[in-house]
Design a protein around this motif. Structure first.
Motif, short mmCIF file in Angstrom:
data_model
loop_
_atom_site.label_atom_id
_atom_site.label_comp_id
_atom_site.label_asym_id
_atom_site.label_seq_id
_atom_site.Cartn_x
_atom_site.Cartn_y
_atom_site.Cartn_z
N LEU A 5 27.04 -19.59 17.96
CA LEU A 5 28.44 -20.68 18.39
C LEU A 5 29.12 -20.17 19.33
O LEU A 5 29.55 -21.19 19.93
N TYR A 44 36.84 -17.84 16.57
CA TYR A 44 36.02 -17.00 15.55
C TYR A 44 36.80 -15.87 14.96
O TYR A 44 36.51 -15.33 14.03
N LEU A 58 26.27 -18.03 8.57
CA LEU A 58 25.85 -17.87 9.44
C LEU A 58 24.69 -16.49 9.59
O LEU A 58 24.07 -15.98 10.00
N GLU A 59 25.62 -15.58 9.73
CA GLU A 59 25.60 -14.26 9.44
C GLU A 59 24.76 -13.53 8.69
O GLU A 59 23.66 -12.94 8.56
N ARG A 98 35.35 -20.72 10.19
CA ARG A 98 35.27 -20.05 9.89
C ARG A 98 36.45 -19.34 8.11
O ARG A 98 35.84 -18.93 7.37
N LEU A 135 35.56 -24.03 15.62
CA LEU A 135 35.11 -22.85 14.94
C LEU A 135 36.38 -22.59 13.80
O LEU A 135 35.62 -21.85 12.86
N GLY A 181 26.51 -14.69 14.91
CA GLY A 181 27.65 -16.18 14.67
C GLY A 181 27.67 -16.18 16.33
O GLY A 181 28.85 -17.79 17.13
N ILE A 216 30.83 -19.38 9.15
CA ILE A 216 30.48 -18.63 10.11
C ILE A 216 29.72 -16.93 9.54
O ILE A 216 28.66 -16.11 9.82
#
Lengths: 265, 317
Positions: free
Chosen positions: A140, A219, A129-130, A121, A117, A136, A126
């Motif tokens: 995730l 994250y 994805l958002e 990031r 992750l 996320g 991430i």
């Protein structure tokens, strides 16, 4: 002096953030919103099974051997070799198997999550994805927790079996001061079915904490590759401390009042 | 509080609780804004704040947006608009908050104060579910493509379709291959992101950003790390795809025309690609308007920046 005050304050703040993060993750799973990505959860479950089970079972097997060997020679030295099964029943089930399971989970699964992750990031994956409209946190983190909840109880039960089997091998087949029947008589006498459940609860509490801590540090990683490395190290420290705390508190809670060996007398 | 601020300025009128877009107009000579708190008027002497009209409604609008990271004040009262159906550029020296602007548009960052409106709707005020829904309007090309390292190229581009649509495998394959062929990566569908060059990763990111046919497509420094020829080719590709998307949107009579926004400090790209230019410096717009007007601007800062000269108001400080 100021540092002495600021450092614990930083720890408390970080702890508060982890608790908030954990609450969000658990909410995503408990509300079943994570089921939208059940396919991803299954994929993560598959990764857990393929990449982590053998190494966990292997380590537990070795600990089971050690526990059996030491127990066998100790009871023989004291003139009670028939009681070597106590070590397998108590030491394996209550303490060492959950601890070793926690160690390997932290080392293999926890750090793996942070590294994966964290690198997602820092390479904007991430954020990507958002921006696609996918949470996320849900895709995730919650999927990894769900995968752990689906898979790890079975992995852990098999771990216990591996530990018991190793102790049996060491005590009965290798050392042989006690017969198979004698070993099992004491082995079963010193445990009840709820003990298995308590042990499972301890291990699953460890697993849930490890996955949450891993997700939190991954994250929220920042600071490039060095930042991911630092986050991985921090997660390992926190996970090991948590594993021991859960182990200690679990033993006190589940077996502290056991009339055969009450903790605290 | 925020609504009050809007109504005082008259920037955004709300009917039935909903905000509506407005058309950019020439500055009606309001009093010149003062410098942000803690800054000297001298620092903002080249900011004319002039906005030349585009004649289009705004797809995205920043209203008095402030954003700080610790002691670093990045956006300092930003008022900026991206007109609908145009290729807009946010141009500015390095470190002026261009990428921060993009993250505000898609709700990855929230302003400390002020507002960001997308098709008239306030992004910071959106609840999470609405925000994730709104983000489907956007495609974003990150600096390094931000492809998922665990998936091959085809799966990367197919990912948004698989997550957000009920399309079958055949239809997804057709759409993905059309987009991959458009960006010249049709032969690389099975390659993993780490097997691609920087330029290929950018083009793959472009294909992925296109598959959901977004209303607003954002490019975060598409030219960084590319040689001049590939930068020019990427610029042409952006223009070509914008033309196609405009025609398609008109044919399908979509509510909003596709808006592209390119964030860069590369002047050549701006000259080739931009319909509309916002010049950003010290967290505010120096001047904004259609490309031809901006390229002929009399403002010494704009002239220096757009001609890339070392002599002028912009220094290493």
């Amino acid at each position: 002096m100021e540092d002495l005050i600021l450092t614990p304050r930083g720890w408390i703040e970080a702890f508060g953030e982890i608790v908030r993060f954990a609450a969000r993750m658990l909410r995503e799973v408990a509300s079943l919103r994570v089921m939208r990505f059940f396919g991803e959860a299954l994929r993560q479950a598959g990764i857990l099974i393929v990449s982590s089970t053998l190494v966990i079972w292997g380590l537990v097997f070795i600990i089971g051997l050690e526990c059996g060997i030491e127990g066998a020679y100790f009871t023989y030295g004291e003139g009670t070799p028939a009681y070597s099964g106590v070590f397998a029943a108590w030491c394996d089930l209550r303490e060492l198997v959950p601890l070793v399971f926690g160690y390997m989970m932290a080392a293999k699964v926890g750090t793996g999550i942070v590294a994966e992750l964290g690198s997602m990031r820092i390479s904007d994956e991430i954020d990507a994805l958002e921006v696609m409209g996918i949470s996320g946190m849900r895709f995730l983190c919650a999927t990894r927790l769900l995968a752990a909840l689906m898979v790890l109880p079975f992995v852990y039960l098999c771990s216990i079996a591996a530990g018991f089997f190793a102790s049996y091998l060491a005590v009965v087949q290798q050392i042989g001061y006690v017969s198979s029947g004698g070993f099992f008589l004491i082995f079963w006498q010193f445990q009840n079915p709820p003990d298995l459940l308590y042990s499972l609860i301890k291990a699953m509490a460890m697993a849930i904490v490890i996955v949450i801590v891993g997700c939190y540090y991954g994250y929220n990683a920042s600071g490039g590759p060095v930042g991911v490395g630092t986050a991985t190290a921090k997660s390992m420290v926190l996970n090991l401390v948590s594993v021991h705390l859960i182990g200690m508190l679990g033993t006190q809670l589940f077996w502290g009042a056991n009339p055969r060996a009450p903790i605290g007398g | 509080m925020r609504d009050d601020a809007h109504s005082q300025r008259g920037d955004v009128k709300r009917t039935d609780g909903k905000a509506v877009s407005r058309v950019s107009v020439v500055d009606e000579s309001p009093p010149r804004p003062g410098p942000p708190e803690g800054a000297a008027d001298e620092e903002y002497r080249w900011h004319s704040y002039a906005v030349h009209p585009s004649g289009r409604p705004d797809a995205v609008r920043f209203v008095d947006t402030y954003k700080s990271f610790g002691r670093s004040h990045v956006l300092r009262g930003l008022n900026m608009a991206l007109p609908e159906g145009m290729v807009s550029m946010i141009l500015g020296p390095s470190g002026t908050g261009k990428s921060v602007c993009i993250k505000h548009m898609v709700g990855l960052l929230y302003p400390d104060s002020g507002d960001v409106l997308v098709h008239g709707r306030s992004v910071p005020d959106m609840p999470d579910d609405e925000l994730f829904e709104m983000r489907k309007k956007f495609g974003l090309l990150f600096q390094d493509g931000a492809l998922f390292g665990s998936m091959n190229l085809f799966d990367n581009v197919a990912f948004p379709l698989r997550q957000h649509t009920e399309k079958g495998d055949d239809e997804i394959e057709e759409i993905v291959m059309r987009r991959l062929n458009e960006v010249g990566l049709g032969d690389s569908r099975t390659r993993m992101p780490n097997e691609l060059s920087g330029g290929m990763r950018k083009r793959a990111g472009f294909a992925r950003a296109l598959v959901l046919e977004p209303d607003i497509l954002l490019f975060d420094e598409p030219d960084s790390g590319l040689d001049p020829v590939r930068t020019a080719l990427l610029g042409e590709l952006i223009l070509e795809i914008h033309r196609e998307m405009i025609e398609e949107a008109k044919r399908k009579q979509r509510e909003h025309l596709p808006t592209f926004c390119v964030v860069t400090h590369d002047i050549m790209s701006a000259r080739r690609v931009a319909d509309y230019i916002n010049v950003l410096w010290k967290g505010r717009i120096v001047e904004a308007g259609p490309a031809e007007e901006m390229l002929g601007s009399e403002n010494p800062f704009i002239r220096q920046f757009l001609s890339g000269e070392s002599q002028g108001p912009l220094t290493m400080d």
